[in-house]
Design a protein around this motif. Structure first.
Motif, PDB file in Angstrom:
ATOM      1  N   PRO A   1      -8.175 -47.633  15.395  1.00 56.47           N
ATOM      2  CA  PRO A   1      -9.381 -48.278  14.850  1.00 56.47           C
ATOM      3  C   PRO A   1     -10.596 -48.234  15.777  1.00 56.47           C
ATOM      4  O   PRO A   1     -11.729 -48.234  15.298  1.00 56.47           O
ATOM      5  CB  PRO A   1      -8.927 -49.724  14.602  1.00 56.47           C
ATOM      6  CG  PRO A   1      -7.461 -49.603  14.335  1.00 56.47           C
ATOM      7  CD  PRO A   1      -7.000 -48.517  15.274  1.00 56.47           C
ATOM      8  N   LEU A   2     -10.396 -48.145  17.074  1.00 53.50           N
ATOM      9  CA  LEU A   2     -11.510 -48.061  18.010  1.00 53.50           C
ATOM     10  C   LEU A   2     -12.381 -46.839  17.724  1.00 53.50           C
ATOM     11  O   LEU A   2     -13.599 -46.877  17.903  1.00 53.50           O
ATOM     12  CB  LEU A   2     -11.001 -47.993  19.460  1.00 53.50           C
ATOM     13  CG  LEU A   2     -12.116 -47.782  20.479  1.00 53.50           C
ATOM     14  CD1 LEU A   2     -12.642 -49.118  20.962  1.00 53.50           C
ATOM     15  CD2 LEU A   2     -11.677 -46.912  21.603  1.00 53.50           C
ATOM     16  N   LEU A   3     -11.765 -45.758  17.260  1.00 51.37           N
ATOM     17  CA  LEU A   3     -12.483 -44.499  17.098  1.00 51.37           C
ATOM     18  C   LEU A   3     -13.576 -44.551  16.042  1.00 51.37           C
ATOM     19  O   LEU A   3     -14.488 -43.722  16.056  1.00 51.37           O
ATOM     20  CB  LEU A   3     -11.499 -43.366  16.784  1.00 51.37           C
ATOM     21  CG  LEU A   3     -10.519 -43.040  17.914  1.00 51.37           C
ATOM     22  CD1 LEU A   3      -9.514 -42.000  17.461  1.00 51.37           C
ATOM     23  CD2 LEU A   3     -11.246 -42.580  19.157  1.00 51.37           C
TER      24      LEU A   3
ATOM     25  N   SER B   1       0.004 -40.067  17.055  1.00 47.46           N
ATOM     26  CA  SER B   1      -0.205 -39.441  15.737  1.00 47.46           C
ATOM     27  C   SER B   1      -1.367 -40.110  15.009  1.00 47.46           C
ATOM     28  O   SER B   1      -2.141 -39.445  14.322  1.00 47.46           O
ATOM     29  CB  SER B   1       1.072 -39.471  14.903  1.00 47.46           C
ATOM     30  OG  SER B   1       1.480 -40.799  14.657  1.00 47.46           O
ATOM     31  N   GLY B   2      -1.514 -41.417  15.149  1.00 46.78           N
ATOM     32  CA  GLY B   2      -2.644 -42.116  14.543  1.00 46.78           C
ATOM     33  C   GLY B   2      -3.962 -41.718  15.176  1.00 46.78           C
ATOM     34  O   GLY B   2      -4.977 -41.558  14.483  1.00 46.78           O
ATOM     35  N   LEU B   3      -3.975 -41.555  16.495  1.00 48.94           N
ATOM     36  CA  LEU B   3      -5.184 -41.102  17.177  1.00 48.94           C
ATOM     37  C   LEU B   3      -5.559 -39.692  16.727  1.00 48.94           C
ATOM     38  O   LEU B   3      -6.728 -39.409  16.450  1.00 48.94           O
ATOM     39  CB  LEU B   3      -5.005 -41.149  18.696  1.00 48.94           C
ATOM     40  CG  LEU B   3      -4.974 -42.540  19.327  1.00 48.94           C
ATOM     41  CD1 LEU B   3      -4.512 -42.455  20.788  1.00 48.94           C
ATOM     42  CD2 LEU B   3      -6.334 -43.218  19.236  1.00 48.94           C
ATOM     43  N   GLU B   4      -4.559 -38.804  16.628  1.00 46.33           N
ATOM     44  CA  GLU B   4      -4.821 -37.431  16.184  1.00 46.33           C
ATOM     45  C   GLU B   4      -5.411 -37.409  14.781  1.00 46.33           C
ATOM     46  O   GLU B   4      -6.395 -36.705  14.522  1.00 46.33           O
ATOM     47  CB  GLU B   4      -3.533 -36.603  16.236  1.00 46.33           C
ATOM     48  CG  GLU B   4      -3.068 -36.299  17.634  1.00 46.33           C
ATOM     49  CD  GLU B   4      -1.688 -35.674  17.704  1.00 46.33           C
ATOM     50  OE1 GLU B   4      -1.410 -35.008  18.720  1.00 46.33           O
ATOM     51  OE2 GLU B   4      -0.877 -35.836  16.761  1.00 46.33           O
ATOM     52  N   ALA B   5      -4.824 -38.188  13.870  1.00 47.94           N
ATOM     53  CA  ALA B   5      -5.314 -38.228  12.491  1.00 47.94           C
ATOM     54  C   ALA B   5      -6.731 -38.786  12.421  1.00 47.94           C
ATOM     55  O   ALA B   5      -7.574 -38.291  11.661  1.00 47.94           O
ATOM     56  CB  ALA B   5      -4.372 -39.066  11.631  1.00 47.94           C
ATOM     57  N   THR B   6      -7.013 -39.798  13.217  1.00 47.01           N
ATOM     58  CA  THR B   6      -8.345 -40.393  13.204  1.00 47.01           C
ATOM     59  C   THR B   6      -9.374 -39.434  13.791  1.00 47.01           C
ATOM     60  O   THR B   6     -10.496 -39.333  13.285  1.00 47.01           O
ATOM     61  CB  THR B   6      -8.354 -41.742  13.943  1.00 47.01           C
ATOM     62  OG1 THR B   6      -7.340 -42.575  13.388  1.00 47.01           O
ATOM     63  CG2 THR B   6      -9.687 -42.438  13.804  1.00 47.01           C
ATOM     64  N   PHE B   7      -9.015 -38.710  14.836  1.00 52.24           N
ATOM     65  CA  PHE B   7      -9.916 -37.692  15.382  1.00 52.24           C
ATOM     66  C   PHE B   7     -10.252 -36.669  14.300  1.00 52.24           C
ATOM     67  O   PHE B   7     -11.411 -36.288  14.130  1.00 52.24           O
ATOM     68  CB  PHE B   7      -9.287 -36.979  16.589  1.00 52.24           C
ATOM     69  CG  PHE B   7      -9.804 -37.459  17.914  1.00 52.24           C
ATOM     70  CD1 PHE B   7     -10.868 -36.823  18.532  1.00 52.24           C
ATOM     71  CD2 PHE B   7      -9.229 -38.538  18.551  1.00 52.24           C
ATOM     72  CE1 PHE B   7     -11.345 -37.249  19.755  1.00 52.24           C
ATOM     73  CE2 PHE B   7      -9.695 -38.978  19.773  1.00 52.24           C
ATOM     74  CZ  PHE B   7     -10.763 -38.331  20.378  1.00 52.24           C
ATOM     75  N   GLU B   8      -9.242 -36.206  13.556  1.00 53.04           N
ATOM     76  CA  GLU B   8      -9.473 -35.233  12.482  1.00 53.04           C
ATOM     77  C   GLU B   8     -10.436 -35.785  11.453  1.00 53.04           C
ATOM     78  O   GLU B   8     -11.302 -35.068  10.950  1.00 53.04           O
ATOM     79  CB  GLU B   8      -8.159 -34.845  11.816  1.00 53.04           C
ATOM     80  CG  GLU B   8      -7.412 -33.765  12.547  1.00 53.04           C
ATOM     81  CD  GLU B   8      -6.198 -33.281  11.773  1.00 53.04           C
ATOM     82  OE1 GLU B   8      -6.255 -33.215  10.532  1.00 53.04           O
ATOM     83  OE2 GLU B   8      -5.188 -32.974  12.430  1.00 53.04           O
ATOM     84  N   SER B   9     -10.301 -37.062  11.113  1.00 57.79           N
ATOM     85  CA  SER B   9     -11.154 -37.653  10.085  1.00 57.79           C
ATOM     86  C   SER B   9     -12.600 -37.819  10.548  1.00 57.79           C
ATOM     87  O   SER B   9     -13.496 -37.970   9.719  1.00 57.79           O
ATOM     88  CB  SER B   9     -10.586 -39.004   9.628  1.00 57.79           C
ATOM     89  OG  SER B   9     -10.758 -39.988  10.620  1.00 57.79           O
ATOM     90  N   LEU B  10     -12.850 -37.806  11.862  1.00 58.05           N
ATOM     91  CA  LEU B  10     -14.215 -37.931  12.365  1.00 58.05           C
ATOM     92  C   LEU B  10     -15.069 -36.710  12.034  1.00 58.05           C
ATOM     93  O   LEU B  10     -16.292 -36.811  11.947  1.00 58.05           O
ATOM     94  CB  LEU B  10     -14.219 -38.140  13.889  1.00 58.05           C
ATOM     95  CG  LEU B  10     -13.732 -39.482  14.407  1.00 58.05           C
ATOM     96  CD1 LEU B  10     -13.660 -39.464  15.935  1.00 58.05           C
ATOM     97  CD2 LEU B  10     -14.613 -40.620  13.933  1.00 58.05           C
ATOM     98  N   GLY B  11     -14.427 -35.541  11.874  1.00 59.54           N
ATOM     99  CA  GLY B  11     -15.187 -34.323  11.611  1.00 59.54           C
ATOM    100  C   GLY B  11     -16.036 -33.943  12.807  1.00 59.54           C
ATOM    101  O   GLY B  11     -15.705 -34.246  13.951  1.00 59.54           O
ATOM    102  N   ASN B  12     -17.172 -33.293  12.543  1.00 60.68           N
ATOM    103  CA  ASN B  12     -18.126 -32.903  13.600  1.00 60.68           C
ATOM    104  C   ASN B  12     -17.481 -32.144  14.750  1.00 60.68           C
ATOM    105  O   ASN B  12     -17.912 -32.263  15.892  1.00 60.68           O
ATOM    106  CB  ASN B  12     -18.853 -34.132  14.175  1.00 60.68           C
ATOM    107  CG  ASN B  12     -19.699 -34.837  13.148  1.00 60.68           C
ATOM    108  OD1 ASN B  12     -20.353 -34.194  12.345  1.00 60.68           O
ATOM    109  ND2 ASN B  12     -19.665 -36.149  13.152  1.00 60.68           N
TER     110      ASN B  12
END
Length: 167
Positions: free
Chosen positions: A41-43, A63-74
């Motif tokens: 959630p911090l991301l 795995s949650g950090l990886e998925a959240t990074f992917e969702s950030l795009g850019n």
């Protein structure tokens, strides 16, 4: 290019949001996080930026950090335990830096122009040969105010400025 460097946010969403507001004011285009996000959630604080990060010793929900990074795009990317970037001809190594001997060895190799790390919760900028070694500070609640900072790197002039997130 203006590059924001941050480390050791340790789930401190308020500090991460202040940092990204500061980065936006400074015209930062890309942010490097040197690990210890803690939880995904911090991301969300980094939305709208290209974010590159590495894992720290307290990052457990990988795995949650990886998925959240992917969702950030850019073109945001979680690089694992070690990352390298080329920014305007400036070669950058990124690691969390639990071992200062490892940080020193990377710097002493003079393979990189800039080595960014965290872990030690103290802002610091030194030079080893042609390599700048940068710890931007930390945002853990017990960190003294003078180390509750981020860094901004100008890739063209190869200069570094520290900014307090408490201002």
């Amino acid at each position: 290019m203006q590059v924001g460097i941050i480390a050791d946010t340790h789930d401190n969403v308020e500090a991460a949001e202040r940092a990204t507001d500061l980065f936006a004011e400074e015209g930062v285009e890309l942010i490097i996080h040197c690990g210890d996000f803690i939880a995904p959630p911090l991301l969300s604080s980094f939305e709208g930026f290209e974010l590159h990060g590495v894992l720290g010793n307290n990052d457990g929900e990988i795995s949650g950090l990886e998925a959240t990074f992917e969702s950030l795009g850019n073109e945001s990317e979680l690089h694992g335990r070690f990352g390298t970037l080329e920014l305007d001809g400036l070669s950058v190594a990124v690691l969390h830096g639990e071992s200062l001997a490892e940080v020193d060895a990377i710097a002493e190799s003079e393979t990189f122009d800039l080595v960014c790390h965290g872990h030690h919760h103290e802002r610091k900028l030194t030079e080893v040969g042609r390599t700048m070694v940068l710890n931007p500070g930390a945002h853990f609640p017990t960190v003294p105010e003078e180390h509750r900072t981020v860094a901004i790197v100008d890739t063209l002039s190869e200069t570094v400025r520290f900014r307090s997130v408490l201002e």
